[in-house]
Design an enzyme around this catalytic site. Structure first.
Site, PDB file in Angstrom:
ATOM      1  N   GLU A   1      25.823  39.670 -14.601  1.00 39.81           N
ATOM      2  CA  GLU A   1      25.766  38.504 -13.720  1.00 39.81           C
ATOM      3  C   GLU A   1      25.514  38.899 -12.268  1.00 39.81           C
ATOM      4  O   GLU A   1      26.190  38.449 -11.347  1.00 39.81           O
ATOM      5  CB  GLU A   1      27.057  37.685 -13.843  1.00 39.81           C
ATOM      6  CG  GLU A   1      27.257  37.094 -15.223  1.00 39.81           C
ATOM      7  CD  GLU A   1      28.515  36.251 -15.346  1.00 39.81           C
ATOM      8  OE1 GLU A   1      29.425  36.421 -14.511  1.00 39.81           O
ATOM      9  OE2 GLU A   1      28.588  35.419 -16.255  1.00 39.81           O
TER      10      GLU A   1
ATOM     11  N   GLU B   1      26.123  34.154 -22.894  1.00 38.70           N
ATOM     12  CA  GLU B   1      27.422  33.502 -22.715  1.00 38.70           C
ATOM     13  C   GLU B   1      27.263  31.993 -22.798  1.00 38.70           C
ATOM     14  O   GLU B   1      26.784  31.362 -21.850  1.00 38.70           O
ATOM     15  CB  GLU B   1      28.065  33.875 -21.369  1.00 38.70           C
ATOM     16  CG  GLU B   1      28.535  35.317 -21.299  1.00 38.70           C
ATOM     17  CD  GLU B   1      29.375  35.605 -20.061  1.00 38.70           C
ATOM     18  OE1 GLU B   1      29.795  34.629 -19.393  1.00 38.70           O
ATOM     19  OE2 GLU B   1      29.608  36.790 -19.763  1.00 38.70           O
TER      20      GLU B   1
END
Length: 828
Positions: free
Chosen positions: A187, A259
């Site tokens: 991320e 995710e």
């Protein structure tokens, strides 16, 4: 594009192990990819994965969790690797117990599923410090997650260590192992970076990709949320609640969703975020409709932040995440079962989705039909993206009804096999069981021990001294939640003052001359506050002792590691009635990390600890107090929890195993989203949450998981509490978590299955069987149009049985009932 090749020797070495396991994910594999999907052993494959984090459960739980995931239709398990858990001190490694990552991957292999290895080693994950060891900050010249040798050297050393362990255990696909993907960094993107760091970030992220590929793991490397600057030798992926509109900005890259957030984590001051089953099924179906090929549930099992692993700050010990498997590993129904049905339908059309031609046809605003065709076979998706209206869609002469915010899948483009909004699986309400063990808690015999504060009430002994107020995280290397700041001053005569302390710590206790004069904690998200406490000084030498506490460290955000904690810089002042101040900020301060009880490891209940008991009476609401009792393990296999109602804030241990921080006195705020839940429309969490919250006005967490492996059978178990803020343990109870009510809704022609699960629990009664129920929820339904025929059928088939299946017929309906949907509720 990456490939993994097996040598003949490697294949022969694993042949005996895998010969009997002719299932996907086991054996000698090649891994590559194209624009449609991963290619495993030469075949395009759909991968449906779920995150299970090994440190958030126990090795004894792993086989059952993985088995349930596979039975739920998953063919892969994904996990982060937790650097600060594996290397808590530089070059001192921990791969034991629930940090035995190789054992975890072997369990995945034994189950016959694929694995996704997310090394990071920055992971976020609501984990303390995002998984990065705090000792990194002691290295001169280091900058976290930017292009600099000190950080890159440590990151490469740890990455290489993990890769070597996996290679030595033959865990990569080319070695016959389960790992088909590996991730480096996490991320990253640019959203969390300051403009002045753009060039360094660019150099760093490309260095990460080059370093990873030099590891020669034989499987593709991925980076999630890395759309703005994707290195050419990695695959970027999507994270979020929805990823159907996301496509990689590079060609020949499959659409992968690393995710898919099944719920959300919980802070101590927040209610629980519950993501409706219908919405997550909608998101998954939309993703595969729009050319998705790999999706991973984050989390599939959330688990528990044992010890001091919760990040935040202020993230709870429970990491339940509203996942398909709850914190304890029980099936969360209907989420688990509804998604299982979706997975089955998707896998039945795998070849068409990954090889077929496709065409999207808009049927007006917010309605799209996608048709996949391979040879003479077709499969169709119909989506209705309206959140306020149902629609009818006619396809090849047949009209299909779609509820708002739903997707229908038609494997033959004729018959609907699955609709995301139509749940046919039972709903299960879990309850805390009243048991013999719980009744025994009324007779718990508590002993207690005061935390030894005396050594900290002067500034005469400490680890070192400084003429400044230091930052807490660097000073303690996060080896404890606590840091003592202590100083002294000479005062002529007696005097009255206000002690003023400015701190970026999460909580603060102030002592003057050995007496507690003030305590305060910061509201969540605003970790700067000022303690102001009236104090009296006497003639001569006076001692001021300040105990600063943290409640988990920041795990996300630009340069999060630079955010301070503790009384760094102060100021610390004594202010008299005229406003004049004695500034103590540059005094000589003595420092000591941790508490005496931590150094003595009281939680291990070693011989020689002097526990006190006065005719079974114990002090209550007394800060800095240790409590101890014993209990028998509940019989059976149901999940065990300790209910810490009545306590304030502290830590709990069972048989020396830390259950994590507790803070049941911290009540969740009342937010608008607590008062209604409608699955239709975009789901949001955190400050934007507007629906489907539970637990407002209640303790943020009252129950704390005690894994069965922590317990001794047939002999007493020791529960030790460190109560920091002052509480009352008299209401503490040991309970089991079991199925309470089970409910289902169905139309005529459907079959209804009700189950109380394993462990010999049976259905004791049928409570509701009616058409048109409009009030309440499972566990508290009010009957509407009661059907005696339906009631009698379910009572006959279900009462006294662990599970039962009943066909809903026309005979169940009552004349005059508006709804054609039967609702049934039973009690386990």
């Amino acid at each position: 594009m990456a490939k993994a090749m097996c040598s003949l020797g490697a294949c022969l070495a694993v042949m005996l192990v895998v010969l009997a396991a002719a299932v996907a994910g086991v054996g000698c594999s090649t891994v590559s990819y194209d624009g449609r999907s991963l290619i495993l052993d030469g075949e395009r494959r759909i991968v449906i994965s779920g995150s299970i984090h090994y440190p958030r459960s126990t090795p004894e739980m792993w086989p059952d969790l993985i088995k349930k995931a596979k039975e739920g239709g998953l063919n892969a398990i994904e996990t982060y690797v937790f650097w600060n858990g594996h290397e808590p001190r530089r070059r001192e490694f921990n791969f034991e117990g629930n940090y035995d990552v190789v054992r975890f991957f072997k369990e995945i292999q034994n189950a016959g599923t694929y694995a996704i290895l997310r090394i990071g080693p920055y992971i976020c994950g609501e984990w303390n410090y995002g998984g990065l060891p705090v000792w990194l900050r002691d290295i001169p010249g280091i900058k976290f997650r930017l292009h600099n040798k000190p950080f890159e050297n440590e990151m490469e050393a740890f990455t290489t260590l993990i890769v070597k362990k996996m290679k030595d255990a033959n865990m990569f696909a080319g070695q016959g192992g389960p790992i088909i993907l590996a991730q480096i960094e996490n991320e990253y993107g640019y959203t969390m970076l300051q403009p002045e760091n753009i060039q360094s970030a660019h150099e760093y992220i490309h260095w990460c990709a080059d370093m990873a590929n030099k590891q020669n793991v034989g499987v593709p490397w991925i980076m999630c949320q890395q759309d703005n600057d994707v290195p050419p030798n990695v695959v970027n992926t999507c994270n979020g609640f929805y990823c159907h509109e996301w496509f990689s900005n590079r060609t020949s890259i499959p659409k992968m969703w690393t995710e898919n957030w099944t719920g959300w984590y919980r802070d101590w001051d927040q209610p629980e975020f519950r993501r409706p089953t219908e919405d997550i099924a909608f998101a998954v179906a939309m993703f595969f409709q729009m050319r998705g090929s790999l999706q991973n549930y984050y989390m599939y099992h959330g688990g528990t932040n044992f010890g001091r692993t919760a990040g935040g700050p202020y993230i709870t010990t429970s990491y339940d995440y509203d996942a398909p498997l709850d914190e304890y590993g029980n099936l969360r129904q209907p989420k688990y079962g509804h998604l299982k049905e979706l997975h089955s339908v998707l896998m039945s059309i795998e070849k068409i989705l990954l090889h077929g031609d496709y065409i999207d046809t808009n049927y007006g605003d917010n309605v799209t039909v996608t048709k996949y065709t391979l040879n003479a076979t077709s499969a169709c998706f119909i989506n209705n993206r309206f959140d306020d209206r149902d629609v009818n869609v006619t396809l090849d002469g047949t009209t299909h009804f779609l509820p708002a915010w739903s997707v229908s899948i038609l494997p033959d483009c004729k018959t609907v096999a699955f609709n995301s909004a139509k749940i046919k699986m039972q709903t299960t309400v879990m309850v805390n069981k009243t048991s013999m063990v719980e009744q025994q808690t009324e007779h718990f015999k508590w002993s207690w021990m005061p935390e030894n504060l005396r050594p900290f009430m002067t500034d005469e002994k400490g680890n070192f001294r400084k003429n400044e107020l230091l930052e807490q995280i660097v000073t303690t290397t996060d080896q404890s939640d606590y840091l003592w700041y202590r100083t002294s001053l000479e005062h002529k005569g007696e005097g009255s003052y206000v002690l003023y302390v400015n701190t970026t710590g999460h909580e603060l206790y102030a002592f003057v001359n050995g007496k507690l004069v003030g305590q305060q904690y910061s509201p969540n998200e605003n970790f700067t506050f000022q303690l102001k406490s009236p104090v009296k000084l006497h003639d001569g030498k006076n001692y001021i002792s300040l105990l600063s506490g943290t409640v988990g460290l920041r795990n996300y955000g630009g340069s999060f590691e630079l955010l301070p904690a503790g009384i760094v810089g102060g100021p610390v002042k004594l202010i008299d009635s005229s406003g004049s101040a004695i500034d103590l900020s540059n005094n000589s301060w003595s420092y000591k990390a941790g508490l005496a009880g931590e150094y003595r490891k009281i939680y291990l209940d070693k011989p020689g600890n002097k526990w006190r008991s006065h005719n079974s009476t114990i002090p209550i609401n007394r800060p800095f107090t240790w409590y101890k009792t014993t209990f028998q393990a509940p019989a059976g296999e149901d999940s065990v929890v300790v209910d810490l109602h009545g306590l304030n804030k502290g830590v709990a241990w069972v048989n020396g195993n830390s259950l994590g921080r507790y803070w049941p006195s911290y009540v969740a705020a009342d937010m608008p989203g607590c008062h209604h839940c409608d699955y239709r429309g975009v789901f949001k969490a955190e400050v934007e949450a507007q629906k489907c919250l539970t637990g407002c006005g209640e303790p943020s967490q009252q129950l704390y998981h005690v894994p069965r492996s922590f317990l001794n059978k047939g002999e007493p178990n020791t529960l030790i509490l460190f109560e920091e803020a002052g509480g009352d343990p008299s209401e503490v109870a040991v309970r089991t978590v079991v199925k309470g009510s089970v409910c289902a809704s169905a139309e005529v022609g459907d079959t209804v299955t009700l189950s109380c699960g394993a462990h010999g629990r049976t259905i004791s009664s049928v409570d509701v069987a009616s058409f048109g129920v409009a009030r309440g929820r499972c566990g508290s339904y009010d009957g509407g149009c009661e059907s005696k025929v339906a009631y009698d059928a379910f009572a006959a088939a279900c009462v006294g049985k662990e599970s039962c299946t009943v066909l809903v017929t026309d005979a169940f309906a009552n004349a005059g009932c508006v709804s054609g949907v039967l609702t049934v509720q039973a009690t386990c």
